[in-house]
Every structure is written in C-alpha cells, then in structure tokens.
Design a protein around this motif. Structure first.
Motif, PDB file in Angstrom:
ATOM      1  N   ASP A 180       0.833  -1.219   0.000  1.00  0.00           N
ATOM      2  CA  ASP A 180       0.000   0.000   0.000  1.00  0.00           C
ATOM      3  C   ASP A 180       0.861   1.259   0.000  1.00  0.00           C
ATOM      4  OD1 ASP A 180      -1.972  -1.878   0.341  1.00  0.00           O
ATOM      5  OD2 ASP A 180      -2.275  -1.464   2.460  1.00  0.00           O
ATOM      6  N   ASP A 202      -0.041   1.336  -4.347  1.00  0.00           N
ATOM      7  CA  ASP A 202      -1.395   1.076  -3.872  1.00  0.00           C
ATOM      8  C   ASP A 202      -2.432   1.225  -4.985  1.00  0.00           C
ATOM      9  OD1 ASP A 202      -3.049   0.524  -1.447  1.00  0.00           O
ATOM     10  OD2 ASP A 202      -4.031   2.345  -2.163  1.00  0.00           O
ATOM     11  N   GLU A 236      -0.657  -2.814  -7.881  1.00  0.00           N
ATOM     12  CA  GLU A 236      -1.790  -3.651  -7.479  1.00  0.00           C
ATOM     13  C   GLU A 236      -3.119  -3.044  -7.916  1.00  0.00           C
ATOM     14  OE1 GLU A 236      -1.651  -4.412  -3.274  1.00  0.00           O
ATOM     15  OE2 GLU A 236      -2.097  -2.362  -2.722  1.00  0.00           O
TER      16      GLU A 236
HETATM   17 CA    CA Z   1      -4.772  -2.221   0.362  1.00  0.00          CA
END
Ligand code: CA
Ligand code: C2E
Ligand code: CA
Ligand code: CA
Length: 279
Positions: A180, A202, A236
């Motif tokens: 993150d 993130d 991600e």
């Molecule tokens: Ca997360």
C-alpha cells in the motif's frame, strides 16, 4: 422533548450494545476458527508485465464462516490484531502459504514468489524472525521465493526491535515488500534505512490511470524513485488494459489485479499455473 431525548438515548444505547454483542460474538468465533478449520488461504496471481506469465502469487486469507459465508480479512484482521489472535492466525497463514509455495515452485519452476501479508502486531509482539526460521526449516522451502508484505504503518513504529527483525529476516534470505505504498505516513528516510526489496503501488493510485493526471504523476514518481533506490515495483489493483499499458510504458515489472485473476483457492490456482505453462 425530554421524552424524545430519553428515547433517543435508549435507542442509542441499544444500538451500541448490539454492536458490542456482535463484536464479542465474532471474537469468540474467531478464537475457534483456526481449530475448526474455517480459515483458508486464497492466492492471487502476480503477472510479469513483459511476458504476461504468472510468476508468483499473493496469499490472502479468508474466513469460511459457517453461517455468514466468506468473511473478508478487512473485517476480521483488525479484530485479530486487537485481541492478539493475529499471532496464531498469522503464523498459521505463513506456514500454510510457505508450504504451498514450496510445492508449486517444485512443480512449476516459473512460479518464483509467494507474497505473504504480515501484520505490524506480529513484528512488534513476537520473535517474528524465529517463527519464520522455524517454518523455513520445517518446510524446506527456498527462502528466496518468500516475500513478506509489510504496510507502511509497521515502518512508522520505528523501534530497534523492528529494525532488528527486518535485518534478521534479510539474513534468512527472504525479501521484504512495502504494501500500500503512498497511503501511510512512513518517512522516505525509512526506505533508505531498512533492508527493503520491493514497493507495491497502492490500488488507489492505479484505479484512475491513465486519465487522472495526478495519479499518473504520482505513479510515475513512485516508480522512478523506487527504481533508483534499487527496489522492484508491483502495481496492485490493475483492472483494465489501459492501466496495464500505462504501467508497461512506465517500465513496471509486475502487476496484480482482477484484469488477470481474482484471488482463488489453492486448487483453482493450480489450474491457472497449468494454463500458464501451456501459453
Ligand atoms: Ca490495500
Ligand atoms: P492488501 O494486502 O492490500 O490486498 C489486496 C486486496 O485487494 C485484496 O483484498 C485483494 O483481493 C484485492 N484486490 C486484488 N486485485 C484487485 C483489483 O483489481 N481490484 C480491486 N478492487 N481489489 C483487488 P482482500 O483479499 O479482501 O484483503 C484485504 C486486506 O486484508 C489485504 O489488503 C491485507 O491488508 C489484509 N490481509 C489479507 N490476508 C492477510 C493475511 O494473511 N495476514 C494479514 N495480516 N493481513 C491480511
Ligand atoms: Ca498485501
Ligand atoms: Ca496492498
């Protein structure tokens, strides 16, 4: 008016205690979840952005609750952290994921990495490196395929114990990723001081790529900084081909997201790995 006020207070109290009861019940059930085999590891593919091949996975825990169905870790991990249950749950998740990854790595050599989430509480409240060492010995897993994901909030607790633990983990031969990245409050100087290998951009920055100019700038800047500091980068929450193209142009090595695969149980992940081979 007085009456109304009273009713309001009574209503508020009832709501509060209902929450408290629910919370307590969930806690009681979570205590038993491990012994009752209700916890399960799911795996989400990580993709090499150059070849499109699966090169590894992130392990994500699930609670198969007998009446409530699948409960998200976003709901029960915080509870596990508050109650200390995260120590046993986290150790179980780690052992399970390492054993699984070891088997997959042997059967499919292109499977090179398992990323496992570690809570700040595990790092701070236990001899975590000893736990990892024990699991490595027992599983005979190659430590270089293991990557621990640690959130920025863990780095904030910048105590000697945290620094020592990171150094011990590095000595074991495993790698460390910051999860993150960009959402926490860690100072950039931690990146320099701690033995880190990877940064995970993130999902919140990836979500509106490539059209949102701010997010595009932030993602590019994080990538450039991470690369210059010698870290690898995983993006991600990749859901669209436009996001993928942006990240490929940037030079980002690895991606993870619904565009490629949802988190699935071990049996289904094996199917993905088998298809991967045939590409
Ligand atoms: Ca997360
Ligand atoms: P995380 O580590 O940031 O994990 C990524 C989350 O994003 C996962 O949610 C994953 O299912 C979800 N995700 C993946 N790709 C996409 C996408 O393309 N779009 C969207 N919208 N979401 C995507 P999940 O599995 O519900 O996990 C939530 C959080 O719970 C994790 O966030 C992690 O912080 C925590 N967690 C999960 N498993 C464990 C564990 O074994 N130990 C610990 N300590 N925490 C865990
Ligand atoms: Ca993670
Ligand atoms: Ca994450």
């Amino acid at each position: 008016v007085k009456n109304n006020g009273k009713n309001h207070v009574a209503f508020y109290d009832a709501a509060l205690s209902r929450d408290a009861v629910e919370h307590f019940q969930l806690e009681t059930e979570l205590r038993q979840a491990l012994n009752k085999n209700q916890l399960n590891m799911f795996y989400q593919a990580q993709i090499d952005l150059k070849t499109g091949m699966i090169i590894g996975a992130e392990a994500l825990i699930r609670w198969m609750h007998p009446t409530q169905g699948i409960i998200s870790p976003a709901k029960f991990i915080p509870l596990a952290e508050e109650t200390g249950l995260i120590l046993s749950i986290g150790e179980w998740a780690l052992a399970q994921s390492v054993r699984q990854a070891h088997a997959w790595h042997q059967q499919h050599p292109e499977f090179k990495k398992i990323a496992i989430n570690v809570s700040a509480v595990q790092i701070m409240k236990s001899k975590f490196a000893d736990t990892v060492y024990g699991i490595l010995m027992e599983s005979e897993c190659d430590p270089s395929i293991i990557e621990l994901e640690i959130t920025e909030s863990t780095l904030m607790q910048h105590t000697q114990h945290v620094v020592d633990t990171f150094n011990q983990l590095k000595l074991l031969g495993i790698s460390i990723a910051i999860d993150d990245f960009g959402t926490g409050y860690s100072s950039l100087s931690h990146l320099k001081r701690l033995p880190l290998d990877q940064i995970k951009i993130d999902r919140s920055f990836v979500k509106d790529l490539p059209n949102d100019k701010d997010d595009a700038a932030i993602t590019s800047a994080i990538y450039a900084m991470a690369t210059q500091l010698g870290f690898t980068v995983v993006a991600e929450g990749v859901e669209t081909e436009e996001q993928e193209k942006f990240l490929q142009r940037l030079g980002c090595q690895t991606a993870q997201g619904y565009l490629y695969a949802y988190p699935v149980n071990a049996d289904d992940f094996v199917k993905l790995l088998t298809l991967n081979n045939q590409r």
